[in-house]
Design an enzyme around this catalytic site. Structure first.
Site, PDB file in Angstrom:
ATOM      1  N   GLU A 104     -33.105 -77.028 -40.152  1.00  0.00           N
ATOM      2  CA  GLU A 104     -33.598 -78.157 -39.344  1.00  0.00           C
ATOM      3  C   GLU A 104     -33.135 -78.014 -37.882  1.00  0.00           C
ATOM      4  OE1 GLU A 104     -32.794 -81.955 -41.306  1.00  0.00           O
ATOM      5  OE2 GLU A 104     -32.159 -82.735 -39.361  1.00  0.00           O
ATOM      6  N   LEU A 140     -22.688 -99.398 -49.630  1.00  0.00           N
ATOM      7  CA  LEU A 140     -23.983-100.011 -49.318  1.00  0.00           C
ATOM      8  C   LEU A 140     -24.239-100.081 -47.818  1.00  0.00           C
ATOM      9  CD1 LEU A 140     -23.859-102.790 -52.060  1.00  0.00           C
ATOM     10  CD2 LEU A 140     -25.042-100.577 -52.168  1.00  0.00           C
ATOM     11  N   HIS A 195     -30.449 -76.350 -45.538  1.00  0.00           N
ATOM     12  CA  HIS A 195     -31.633 -77.123 -45.128  1.00  0.00           C
ATOM     13  C   HIS A 195     -31.387 -77.728 -43.744  1.00  0.00           C
ATOM     14  CE1 HIS A 195     -33.299 -81.152 -44.519  1.00  0.00           C
ATOM     15  NE2 HIS A 195     -34.378 -80.759 -45.165  1.00  0.00           N
ATOM     16  N   ASN A 196     -30.216 -78.326 -43.567  1.00  0.00           N
ATOM     17  CA  ASN A 196     -29.912 -78.939 -42.267  1.00  0.00           C
ATOM     18  C   ASN A 196     -29.792 -77.882 -41.172  1.00  0.00           C
ATOM     19  OD1 ASN A 196     -29.728 -81.219 -43.831  1.00  0.00           O
ATOM     20  ND2 ASN A 196     -27.911 -82.003 -42.819  1.00  0.00           N
ATOM     21  N   LYS A 213     -28.435 -78.120 -49.383  1.00  0.00           N
ATOM     22  CA  LYS A 213     -28.702 -79.197 -48.421  1.00  0.00           C
ATOM     23  C   LYS A 213     -28.136 -78.825 -47.044  1.00  0.00           C
ATOM     24  CE  LYS A 213     -29.649 -83.225 -46.578  1.00  0.00           C
ATOM     25  NZ  LYS A 213     -28.639 -83.663 -45.708  1.00  0.00           N
ATOM     26  N   SER A 270     -31.984 -85.656 -48.575  1.00  0.00           N
ATOM     27  CA  SER A 270     -32.530 -85.504 -47.228  1.00  0.00           C
ATOM     28  C   SER A 270     -33.645 -86.500 -46.977  1.00  0.00           C
ATOM     29  CB  SER A 270     -33.085 -84.088 -47.044  1.00  0.00           C
ATOM     30  OG  SER A 270     -33.690 -83.992 -45.776  1.00  0.00           O
ATOM     31  N   ARG A 329     -17.004-101.646 -50.934  1.00  0.00           N
ATOM     32  CA  ARG A 329     -15.599-102.045 -50.765  1.00  0.00           C
ATOM     33  C   ARG A 329     -15.512-103.444 -50.159  1.00  0.00           C
ATOM     34  NH1 ARG A 329     -12.069 -98.589 -46.637  1.00  0.00           N
ATOM     35  NH2 ARG A 329     -13.757 -99.325 -45.295  1.00  0.00           N
TER      36      ARG A 329
HETATM   37  P1  ATR Z   1     -23.149 -95.068 -42.271  1.00  0.00           P
HETATM   38  O1  ATR Z   1     -22.956 -93.900 -41.361  1.00  0.00           O
HETATM   39  O2  ATR Z   1     -24.505 -95.156 -42.885  1.00  0.00           O
HETATM   40  O3  ATR Z   1     -22.630 -96.390 -41.725  1.00  0.00           O
HETATM   41  P2  ATR Z   1     -20.865 -94.046 -43.650  1.00  0.00           P
HETATM   42  O4  ATR Z   1     -19.986 -94.267 -42.457  1.00  0.00           O
HETATM   43  O5  ATR Z   1     -21.132 -92.667 -44.117  1.00  0.00           O
HETATM   44  O6  ATR Z   1     -22.225 -94.813 -43.529  1.00  0.00           O
HETATM   45  O7  ATR Z   1     -20.241 -94.831 -44.855  1.00  0.00           O
HETATM   46  C1  ATR Z   1     -19.887 -96.187 -44.735  1.00  0.00           C
HETATM   47  C2  ATR Z   1     -19.657 -96.691 -46.150  1.00  0.00           C
HETATM   48  O8  ATR Z   1     -18.489 -96.060 -46.667  1.00  0.00           O
HETATM   49  C3  ATR Z   1     -19.426 -98.176 -46.218  1.00  0.00           C
HETATM   50  O9  ATR Z   1     -20.060 -98.640 -47.379  1.00  0.00           O
HETATM   51  C4  ATR Z   1     -17.923 -98.267 -46.325  1.00  0.00           C
HETATM   52  O10 ATR Z   1     -17.448 -99.423 -46.952  1.00  0.00           O
HETATM   53  P3  ATR Z   1     -17.070-100.740 -46.058  1.00  0.00           P
HETATM   54  O11 ATR Z   1     -18.369-101.441 -45.881  1.00  0.00           O
HETATM   55  O12 ATR Z   1     -16.139-101.488 -46.918  1.00  0.00           O
HETATM   56  O13 ATR Z   1     -16.462-100.239 -44.785  1.00  0.00           O
HETATM   57  C5  ATR Z   1     -17.640 -97.076 -47.198  1.00  0.00           C
HETATM   58  N1  ATR Z   1     -16.242 -96.662 -47.161  1.00  0.00           N
HETATM   59  C6  ATR Z   1     -15.618 -96.061 -46.124  1.00  0.00           C
HETATM   60  N2  ATR Z   1     -14.336 -95.800 -46.472  1.00  0.00           N
HETATM   61  C7  ATR Z   1     -14.156 -96.235 -47.742  1.00  0.00           C
HETATM   62  C8  ATR Z   1     -13.064 -96.226 -48.661  1.00  0.00           C
HETATM   63  N3  ATR Z   1     -11.897 -95.678 -48.328  1.00  0.00           N
HETATM   64  N4  ATR Z   1     -13.264 -96.769 -49.874  1.00  0.00           N
HETATM   65  C9  ATR Z   1     -14.453 -97.286 -50.213  1.00  0.00           C
HETATM   66  N5  ATR Z   1     -15.531 -97.306 -49.402  1.00  0.00           N
HETATM   67  C10 ATR Z   1     -15.382 -96.793 -48.175  1.00  0.00           C
END
Ligand code: ATR
Length: 484
Positions: A194, A15, A190-191, A187, A133, A38
């Site tokens: 881009e 999330l 696509h990038n 995808k 995307s 997590r």
């Molecule tokens: P963004 O760049 O949008 O911050 P990301 O780095 O691609 O996103 O992903 C972050 C997400 O991956 C977070 O939800 C993270 O969970 P935490 O909030 O607990 O850190 C999740 N994430 C990263 N490693 C994980 C793992 N080994 N198991 C479960 N979730 C993980």
């Protein structure tokens, strides 16, 4: 917020920004959404900030999360690419039953997706690698979605994705792309497109600024005008916004206080690497990736700045070029180079589809990229029409409409590259795209000489224009020719 007695139609694991926006999008569209992260702080924040937006079922464990989904269970993984994605997929697969669907909505490398699909299918589950995307905004308000995986899973997943995707003229920007890694491959390209699109816009800006001597504010106006024509697109629109932004701290145009070293997360590089492996010349994408790398070579650039010879440089006035005409020439050069970039990207998709038996329909891609994604543009309608007219089109450049456009653009395109060269301004994608175009249409290429050289030093043989077979010249003997 829902009570626990109703099950969720869809679940989102992870999330962070993309995951929570996607979850909110599903909820706003009337679905009950299971959510899990997590660390529970992100789950709690989503519920406290946006709980009233729709029906969420938050869980503290992956087991509870899986139990809160209706069957067949559908869970979208939106965690960090790589090991984290593997770990979460493994946890989900352990908790799920036959027929359930795990969707990886991150930017996974398509070869990882192919591997994961095999592993998950062997356990009786469905795995769908889906390219999503549109960035944060798209995830929340309507992305363009490129799901791969088994066609069967799209029957259950499709309507859900269609309800949250962007929509153009009544058509949702999502369709089943093809089996296993097809979605993530598409995808990725696509990038890559881009990257090339952003670079050609950058080159146009650079010429207007440093050849035509226009201010960022004036150039913003030019881009606004261009956005009302053939170039109408999200990237042109936001370019005008960036160029008209003034830095509050210094009063300078923001563009002048931004360090000119471009970042990259890797999908452009993957596109170029995959193209090298497939033997497809995506010169525009490759040059765009290299241009970012060169911009970031800061110490090399610092040593070279003001320290390398320039040769005799001209100005537009020296060349007798009218500024107003030059601006229009630059627009045309941008458009022509963009055409090449898209044509090459579609070539790579066709090659990938052939290599992996994905049966990707290029028309579908042009359709679902019209909304939600970063390269959304009016021009994609023309690509749809091109494939409507000829689904087996060898190159987008050969479509009658685009051929006509190129006829109108070419003189301007050549003039711009001459001017850029005489002024000493870099135009890597403009120039390489024209070389690609001239190579594609050439009667003869210097490849004949390369074959001669290869035969000379390595006896690699060559074919002749006038008869079948492979031939070798006895270069170190009497130089007679033998058939081999
Ligand atoms: P963004 O760049 O949008 O911050 P990301 O780095 O691609 O996103 O992903 C972050 C997400 O991956 C977070 O939800 C993270 O969970 P935490 O909030 O607990 O850190 C999740 N994430 C990263 N490693 C994980 C793992 N080994 N198991 C479960 N979730 C993980």
């Amino acid at each position: 917020m829902s009570t626990q007695n109703s099950l969720a139609q869809i679940g989102v694991v992870g999330l962070a920004v993309m995951g929570s926006n996607l979850a909110r999008n599903f909820a706003r569209n009337g679905h009950t959404v299971a959510v899990y992260n997590r660390s529970t702080d992100k789950t709690d924040k989503l519920i406290s900030d946006y709980g009233p937006d729709g029906n969420f079922i938050p869980s503290k464990t992956i087991q509870d999360f899986v139990a809160s989904l209706e069957k067949p269970r559908r869970a979208i993984v939106m965690v960090q690419a790589g090991k984290a994605t593997d770990a979460v997929i493994e946890q989900l697969a352990d908790a799920m039953d036959e027929g359930d669907i795990i969707i990886d909505g991150g930017n996974a490398l398509y070869t990882d997706t192919i591997r994961r699909e095999k592993e998950i299918a062997a356990r009786g589950l469905h795995f769908v690698g889906a390219g999503i995307s549109g960035g944060e905004e798209g995830a929340l308000n309507g992305p363009s979605i490129m799901p791969g995986g088994p066609a069967k899973s799209y029957e259950s997943l499709g309507p859900l994705l269609e309800s949250i995707a962007a929509n153009v003229d009544g058509t949702p920007c999502v369709t089943h792309i093809g089996p296993d890694g097809a979605g993530h491959f598409v995808k990725m390209v696509h990038n890559g497109i881009e990257y090339a699109d952003m670079q050609v816009i950058g080159e146009a800006y650079h010429l207007l600024r440093y050849a035509a001597g226009m201010t960022p504010a004036e150039i913003a106006e030019v881009f606004r005008e261009w956005n009302a024509g053939d170039l109408d697109s999200y990237l042109i629109e936001i370019t005008a916004e960036v160029l008209s932004q003034v830095d509050a701290e210094t009063g300078q145009p923001l563009i002048d206080v931004i360090v000119d070293a471009a970042g990259q997360k890797g999908t452009g590089r993957w596109t170029a690497k995959a193209a090298l492996d497939l033997g497809i010349p995506v010169t525009a994408i490759g040059e765009a990736v290299f241009a970012r790398a060169l911009s970031g070579a800061t110490s090399q650039r610092a040593d070279a700045q003001g320290n390398l010879p320039t040769g005799q440089l001209s100005t537009l006035a020296d060349l007798g070029v009218d500024r107003q005409e030059f601006v229009e020439d630059v627009r045309r050069a941008l458009y022509a180079s963009k055409l090449v970039a898209y044509a090459q990207g579609f070539d790579e998709i066709k090659a990938g589809s052939d290599e992996y038996d994905w049966d990707v329909d290029p028309r579908d891609l042009a359709t679902i990229w019209r909304g939600g994604c970063i390269i959304r543009a009016k021009f994609l309608n023309r690509i749809v029409e091109a494939y409507d007219n000829d689904p087996e089109l060898e190159s987008l450049l050969l479509d009658p409409y685009f051929k006509g456009e190129l006829g109108d653009l070419l003189d301007s395109w050549r003039r711009v590259i001459v001017a850029a060269t005489r002024l000493g301004l870099p135009v890597p994608v403009f120039a390489s795209s024209l070389s690609y175009y001239d190579s594609l249409r050439a009667e003869r290429l210097p490849a004949a000489l390369i074959q001669g050289q290869r035969d000379f030093f390595g006896a690699h043989t060559y074919r002749r224009v006038d008869k079948d077979g492979s031939f070798h010249t006895l270069w170190s003997a009497d130089r007679s020719e033998v058939e081999v």
